[in-house]
Design a protein around this motif. Structure first.
Motif, PDB file in Angstrom:
ATOM      1  N   ASN A  96     -18.271  -6.349  -6.512  1.00  0.00           N
ATOM      2  CA  ASN A  96     -19.004  -6.057  -7.850  1.00  0.00           C
ATOM      3  C   ASN A  96     -17.657  -6.124  -8.712  1.00  0.00           C
ATOM      4  N   HIS A  97     -16.669  -5.310  -8.719  1.00  0.00           N
ATOM      5  CA  HIS A  97     -15.646  -5.364  -9.696  1.00  0.00           C
ATOM      6  C   HIS A  97     -15.362  -6.593 -10.257  1.00  0.00           C
ATOM      7  N   LEU A  98     -14.970  -7.656  -9.315  1.00  0.00           N
ATOM      8  CA  LEU A  98     -14.846  -8.803  -9.710  1.00  0.00           C
ATOM      9  C   LEU A  98     -15.949  -9.465 -10.260  1.00  0.00           C
ATOM     10  N   LEU A  99     -17.146  -9.341 -10.034  1.00  0.00           N
ATOM     11  CA  LEU A  99     -18.378  -9.976 -10.687  1.00  0.00           C
ATOM     12  C   LEU A  99     -18.490  -9.566 -12.081  1.00  0.00           C
ATOM     13  N   GLN A 162      -4.723 -17.782  -2.013  1.00  0.00           N
ATOM     14  CA  GLN A 162      -3.472 -16.973  -2.615  1.00  0.00           C
ATOM     15  C   GLN A 162      -3.602 -15.503  -2.143  1.00  0.00           C
ATOM     16  N   ARG A 163      -2.436 -14.991  -1.893  1.00  0.00           N
ATOM     17  CA  ARG A 163      -2.375 -13.612  -1.611  1.00  0.00           C
ATOM     18  C   ARG A 163      -2.082 -12.813  -2.958  1.00  0.00           C
ATOM     19  N   PHE A 164      -2.950 -11.678  -3.282  1.00  0.00           N
ATOM     20  CA  PHE A 164      -2.742 -11.069  -4.504  1.00  0.00           C
ATOM     21  C   PHE A 164      -2.168  -9.343  -3.827  1.00  0.00           C
ATOM     22  N   GLU A 165      -1.618  -8.851  -4.350  1.00  0.00           N
ATOM     23  CA  GLU A 165      -1.250  -7.384  -4.070  1.00  0.00           C
ATOM     24  C   GLU A 165      -0.850  -6.872  -5.458  1.00  0.00           C
ATOM     25  N   VAL A 166      -1.520  -5.551  -5.392  1.00  0.00           N
ATOM     26  CA  VAL A 166      -1.195  -4.579  -6.761  1.00  0.00           C
ATOM     27  C   VAL A 166      -0.982  -3.412  -6.394  1.00  0.00           C
ATOM     28  N   ARG A 167      -0.021  -2.633  -6.871  1.00  0.00           N
ATOM     29  CA  ARG A 167       0.441  -1.397  -6.626  1.00  0.00           C
ATOM     30  C   ARG A 167       0.091  -0.470  -8.093  1.00  0.00           C
ATOM     31  N   GLN A 168      -0.408   0.687  -7.991  1.00  0.00           N
ATOM     32  CA  GLN A 168      -0.525   1.495  -8.898  1.00  0.00           C
ATOM     33  C   GLN A 168      -0.068   3.017  -8.783  1.00  0.00           C
ATOM     34  N   ALA A 169       0.809   3.317  -9.488  1.00  0.00           N
ATOM     35  CA  ALA A 169       1.300   4.721  -9.084  1.00  0.00           C
ATOM     36  C   ALA A 169       0.108   5.668  -9.689  1.00  0.00           C
ATOM     37  N   VAL A 170      -0.131   6.872  -8.916  1.00  0.00           N
ATOM     38  CA  VAL A 170      -0.940   7.984  -9.222  1.00  0.00           C
ATOM     39  C   VAL A 170      -0.284   9.090 -10.134  1.00  0.00           C
ATOM     40  N   ASP A 171      -0.542   9.820 -10.850  1.00  0.00           N
ATOM     41  CA  ASP A 171      -0.075  10.988 -11.478  1.00  0.00           C
ATOM     42  C   ASP A 171      -0.288  12.487 -10.950  1.00  0.00           C
ATOM     43  N   GLN A 173      -2.075  14.219  -7.289  1.00  0.00           N
ATOM     44  CA  GLN A 173      -2.570  13.994  -5.817  1.00  0.00           C
ATOM     45  C   GLN A 173      -3.889  14.428  -5.534  1.00  0.00           C
ATOM     46  N   GLN A 174      -4.423  14.990  -6.780  1.00  0.00           N
ATOM     47  CA  GLN A 174      -6.140  15.357  -6.921  1.00  0.00           C
ATOM     48  C   GLN A 174      -6.936  13.834  -6.823  1.00  0.00           C
ATOM     49  N   VAL A 175      -8.069  13.967  -5.981  1.00  0.00           N
ATOM     50  CA  VAL A 175      -8.831  12.882  -5.809  1.00  0.00           C
ATOM     51  C   VAL A 175      -9.221  12.460  -7.098  1.00  0.00           C
ATOM     52  N   PRO A 176      -9.657  13.238  -8.121  1.00  0.00           N
ATOM     53  CA  PRO A 176     -10.115  12.183  -9.459  1.00  0.00           C
ATOM     54  C   PRO A 176      -9.098  11.468  -9.901  1.00  0.00           C
ATOM     55  N   ALA A 177      -7.761  12.011  -9.829  1.00  0.00           N
ATOM     56  CA  ALA A 177      -6.442  11.359 -10.517  1.00  0.00           C
ATOM     57  C   ALA A 177      -6.541   9.986  -9.345  1.00  0.00           C
ATOM     58  N   VAL A 178      -6.568  10.077  -8.116  1.00  0.00           N
ATOM     59  CA  VAL A 178      -6.498   9.207  -7.230  1.00  0.00           C
ATOM     60  C   VAL A 178      -7.493   7.891  -7.734  1.00  0.00           C
ATOM     61  N   VAL A 179      -8.886   8.527  -7.621  1.00  0.00           N
ATOM     62  CA  VAL A 179     -10.135   7.487  -8.123  1.00  0.00           C
ATOM     63  C   VAL A 179      -9.857   6.741  -9.489  1.00  0.00           C
ATOM     64  N   ASN A 180      -9.338   7.366 -10.475  1.00  0.00           N
ATOM     65  CA  ASN A 180      -9.109   6.787 -11.661  1.00  0.00           C
ATOM     66  C   ASN A 180      -7.737   5.758 -11.479  1.00  0.00           C
ATOM     67  N   ALA A 181      -6.673   5.874 -10.438  1.00  0.00           N
ATOM     68  CA  ALA A 181      -5.789   4.981 -10.413  1.00  0.00           C
ATOM     69  C   ALA A 181      -6.453   3.871  -9.703  1.00  0.00           C
ATOM     70  N   PHE A 182      -7.308   4.166  -8.704  1.00  0.00           N
ATOM     71  CA  PHE A 182      -8.038   2.847  -8.111  1.00  0.00           C
ATOM     72  C   PHE A 182      -8.778   2.044  -8.757  1.00  0.00           C
ATOM     73  N   GLY A 183      -9.362   2.526 -10.090  1.00  0.00           N
ATOM     74  CA  GLY A 183      -9.904   1.893 -11.106  1.00  0.00           C
ATOM     75  C   GLY A 183      -8.805   1.106 -11.680  1.00  0.00           C
ATOM     76  N   GLN A 184      -7.800   1.553 -12.146  1.00  0.00           N
ATOM     77  CA  GLN A 184      -6.753   0.700 -13.064  1.00  0.00           C
ATOM     78  C   GLN A 184      -6.269  -0.495 -12.082  1.00  0.00           C
ATOM     79  N   ALA A 185      -6.026  -0.125 -10.683  1.00  0.00           N
ATOM     80  CA  ALA A 185      -5.381  -1.122 -10.008  1.00  0.00           C
ATOM     81  C   ALA A 185      -6.400  -2.338  -9.844  1.00  0.00           C
ATOM     82  N   ASN A 186      -7.595  -1.848  -9.695  1.00  0.00           N
ATOM     83  CA  ASN A 186      -8.755  -2.948  -9.533  1.00  0.00           C
ATOM     84  C   ASN A 186      -8.890  -3.926 -10.726  1.00  0.00           C
ATOM     85  N   ASP A 187      -8.781  -3.190 -11.740  1.00  0.00           N
ATOM     86  CA  ASP A 187      -8.854  -4.112 -13.170  1.00  0.00           C
ATOM     87  C   ASP A 187      -7.698  -4.957 -13.326  1.00  0.00           C
ATOM     88  N   ARG A 188      -6.531  -4.550 -12.748  1.00  0.00           N
ATOM     89  CA  ARG A 188      -5.525  -5.540 -12.847  1.00  0.00           C
ATOM     90  C   ARG A 188      -5.559  -6.662 -11.786  1.00  0.00           C
TER      91      ARG A 188
END
Length: 210
Positions: A96-99, A162-171, A173-188
Motif C-alpha cells: 500500500n505504501h508503494l501504491l 534489484q535488492r533494496f535495503e534501507v536503514r533508519q536510525a530511531v531517536d 526506544q518508545q514505540v511511537p518513535a519506532v513507528v515514525n522511523a518505520f514511516g521514514q524508512a518506507n518513504d525512502r
C-alpha cells in the motif's frame, strides 16, 4: 435436606467459584494499533508513461507476514513489541505504501494492485526480507530489505530484479518513535523502488534496434 436445597447450595458454590476465578485472571493489556506513517511527495512534472503497472504484495516469511511490529532485540532472536500492532500485515503495508507513492508521483496513471486482479503491462513484486527494528546496545535502527522484481505480465518474463535495503536510525526506544522511523524508512524505500521501476519499465518498452 431436600434435593432442591442441595441443588441450590451447589448453584451458589459454583457461582462463588466462578467469581473467584474471574477475579484472579490477569487484565487484558490494551492493544495499540498503528498505521504506517507516510509523507506525501509533490507530483512529478515529468511526462506520464504509456504502460500500466500492478503492484503485488511481496512474499514474506511467517515471522514477517504478520501485523506484529517485529523487533530483533539481540542477535538472531526475533520478537515483537507487546501491546502494539500494525493495522495490516507488513507485506500489505509495504504494498500500500508503494501504491501511494506511485499515485502521488503521478507518472504511472494506470495503476492497480493484486487486490484488483486487473491486467497490466508490468507487475512489481518480490520478497520482503526485513521489516523490523534492530537493537545494538541502546541504539535502535529500522531495517527494511526488499528483493524487488519487475515482471512482464504477458510473457511472465523477469524484466529486472534489484535488492533494496534501507536503514533508519530511531531517536527513542518508545514505540511511537519506532513507528515514525518505520514511516521514514518506507518513504525512502518507496522513492528508490519507484525510480528503479520507471527506468526498467521504460527501457523494456523502448523499440528494439533492428
Amino acid at each position: 435436606m431436600s434435593a432442591l436445597t442441595i441443588a441450590a447450595r451447589f448453584a451458589v458454590l459454583a457461582l462463588l467459584s466462578g467469581l473467584t476465578a474471574c477475579s484472579i485472571l490477569p487484565k487484558a493489556e490494551p492493544l495499540q494499533v498503528y498505521l504506517l506513517p507516510s509523507q506525501t511527495s509533490a507530483p512529478s512534472q515529468a511526462a506520464k508513461v504509456t504502460w500500466s503497472l500492478r503492484i503485488n504484495q511481496p512474499q514474506a516469511s511467517q515471522a514477517l507476514n504478520s501485523a506484529r511490529i517485529a523487533v530483533l532485540p539481540a542477535g538472531n532472536l526475533i520478537s515483537s513489541y507487546a501491546g502494539s500492532r500494525w493495522s495490516d500485515p507488513a507485506p500489505r503495508l509495504l504494498r500500500n505504501h508503494l501504491l501511494n507513492a506511485f499515485q502521488a508521483d503521478g507518472r504511472v496513471a494506470a495503476l492497480s494492485s493484486d487486490d484488483d486482479n486487473l491486467q497490466a503491462d508490468f507487475a512489481l513484486g518480490g520478497e520482503l526480507q526485513a521489516f523490523q527494528s534492530e537493537y545494538q546496545g541502546n541504539a535502535v535502527t529500522i531495517v527494511l530489505r526488499l528483493q524487488a522484481r519487475l515482471v512482464d505480465s504477458r510473457s511472465q518474463r523477469i524484466i529486472a530484479s534489484q535488492r533494496f535495503e534501507v536503514r533508519q536510525a530511531v531517536d527513542s526506544q518508545q514505540v511511537p518513535a519506532v513507528v515514525n522511523a518505520f514511516g521514514q524508512a518506507n518513504d525512502r524505500l518507496a522513492a528508490q523502488v519507484l525510480q528503479w521501476t520507471l527506468v526498467q519499465a521504460n527501457q523494456a518498452t523502448q523499440p528494439k534496434n533492428q
